[in-house]
Design a protein around this motif. Sequence first.
Motif, PDB file in Angstrom:
ATOM      1  N   GLY A   8      -7.952   5.428  -1.189  1.00  0.00           N
ATOM      2  CA  GLY A   8      -7.077   4.515  -0.846  1.00  0.00           C
ATOM      3  C   GLY A   8      -5.620   4.369  -1.756  1.00  0.00           C
ATOM      4  N   GLY A 109      -2.515  -3.972  -3.628  1.00  0.00           N
ATOM      5  CA  GLY A 109      -3.568  -3.186  -2.862  1.00  0.00           C
ATOM      6  C   GLY A 109      -3.248  -1.846  -2.199  1.00  0.00           C
ATOM      7  N   LYS A 110      -1.963  -1.844  -1.666  1.00  0.00           N
ATOM      8  CA  LYS A 110      -1.590  -0.630  -0.941  1.00  0.00           C
ATOM      9  C   LYS A 110       0.004  -0.506  -0.974  1.00  0.00           C
ATOM     10  CE  LYS A 110      -1.105   1.255   3.753  1.00  0.00           C
ATOM     11  NZ  LYS A 110      -1.454   2.535   3.291  1.00  0.00           N
ATOM     12  N   GLU A 141      -1.332   0.854  -7.514  1.00  0.00           N
ATOM     13  CA  GLU A 141      -2.008   0.694  -6.318  1.00  0.00           C
ATOM     14  C   GLU A 141      -3.568   0.457  -6.772  1.00  0.00           C
ATOM     15  OE1 GLU A 141      -1.649   2.369  -1.839  1.00  0.00           O
ATOM     16  OE2 GLU A 141      -1.709   3.987  -3.490  1.00  0.00           O
ATOM     17  N   HIS A 142      -4.093  -0.700  -6.225  1.00  0.00           N
ATOM     18  CA  HIS A 142      -5.418  -1.075  -6.576  1.00  0.00           C
ATOM     19  C   HIS A 142      -6.267  -1.497  -5.620  1.00  0.00           C
ATOM     20  CE1 HIS A 142      -3.954  -2.509 -10.876  1.00  0.00           C
ATOM     21  NE2 HIS A 142      -3.954  -1.247 -10.887  1.00  0.00           N
ATOM     22  N   PRO A 143      -6.901  -0.137  -4.506  1.00  0.00           N
ATOM     23  CA  PRO A 143      -7.529  -0.571  -3.316  1.00  0.00           C
ATOM     24  C   PRO A 143      -8.704  -0.738  -3.731  1.00  0.00           C
ATOM     25  CG  PRO A 143      -7.039   1.866  -3.918  1.00  0.00           C
ATOM     26  CD  PRO A 143      -6.224   1.209  -4.974  1.00  0.00           C
ATOM     27  N   PRO A 148      -4.688  -5.066   1.159  1.00  0.00           N
ATOM     28  CA  PRO A 148      -3.447  -4.385   1.321  1.00  0.00           C
ATOM     29  C   PRO A 148      -2.627  -4.849   1.399  1.00  0.00           C
ATOM     30  CG  PRO A 148      -4.900  -4.451   3.531  1.00  0.00           C
ATOM     31  CD  PRO A 148      -5.613  -5.076   2.333  1.00  0.00           C
TER      32      PRO A 148
END
Length: 341
Positions: A8, A109-110, A141-143, A148
Amino acid sequence: MTSYAAAGVDIEAGDRAVELMKSRVARSRRPEVVDDASGFAGLFDASAFLRYRRPLLATSTDGVGTKVMLAQRLGKHDTIGIDLVGMVVDDLVVCGAEPLFMTDYIACGKVVPERIADIVGGVAEGCRLAGCALIGGETAEHPGAMGPDEYDLAGAGTGVVEADELLGPDRVRPGDVVLALASSGIHSNGYSLVRHVIKTAGLDLERELPELSRTLGEELLEPTRIYSLDCLALIREVEVHAFAHITGGGLTANLARSLPGTVDALLDRGSWTPPAIFEVLAGHGGVPQSEMDRTFNLGVGMCAVVPADQADRALALLDGRGVPAWVLGEVVPGTGVARYR
């Protein structure tokens, strides 16, 4: 095949975001900024402090709270960074410090390059308005931890003030006057209550309410007014004893932080009419006055405490800079509280 991208995290998107934001960040540059070829750190030439007799460094850090959720919902990301700068630099200037530079941090998230560039572009614009430089930052970025379309941002700023010119409660005296500097709206505090009112009252962010001259969403995303350059101009031309940045906790609680324990600030509620958005929230949400008072700025974003004989000069200076301001109250002997008459 297992990869970082499969997990991700899109490194190429991050690189693209950096390229898109470069020109916007450059607009906030100050002459003391030194380029770091590696890009790992932001550099600021400290020899600028040699003109000070005893320079004190001031620092502040903050975020924007749940106002980011409205920005995400409305798909407008280019002003939320201005809010971040306002929350940081206007805390710095309360003690008389000139904001010098900021760094920011975005968790998402994205990584959508254009969205990240808009967010950072807003931070850079806020820094330009504040007279400080954006010298560094980080996007993470923390998928899985965030959706997102979700993101949050925070920042930290550094300023400098001459030690013997430090403003604060010890300078405030009975007979001083409290000046109010108008807010641009809600600024960046109380948005959890704002969102609760929107949800419970079923308000449509795209709707133009009769009390407002634009849609509710546009009103709620109005960026925070940045006062740092106005406050610094006031310090240069007028004897200023203290400032108070009106944020979470409302007018009286924040103003009390800038008072010594030997005085009170008596405020005249009839000296101004709060912007219509506050009437909208109170009316549609059934929010009592006491809760409005302790949650929102109600139209006052910054207070300045000056000697009475300096008030007219201060108001004229602020008017010339396009900042609506008025006499809000007076300082009298007391116990260190701010209250309405």
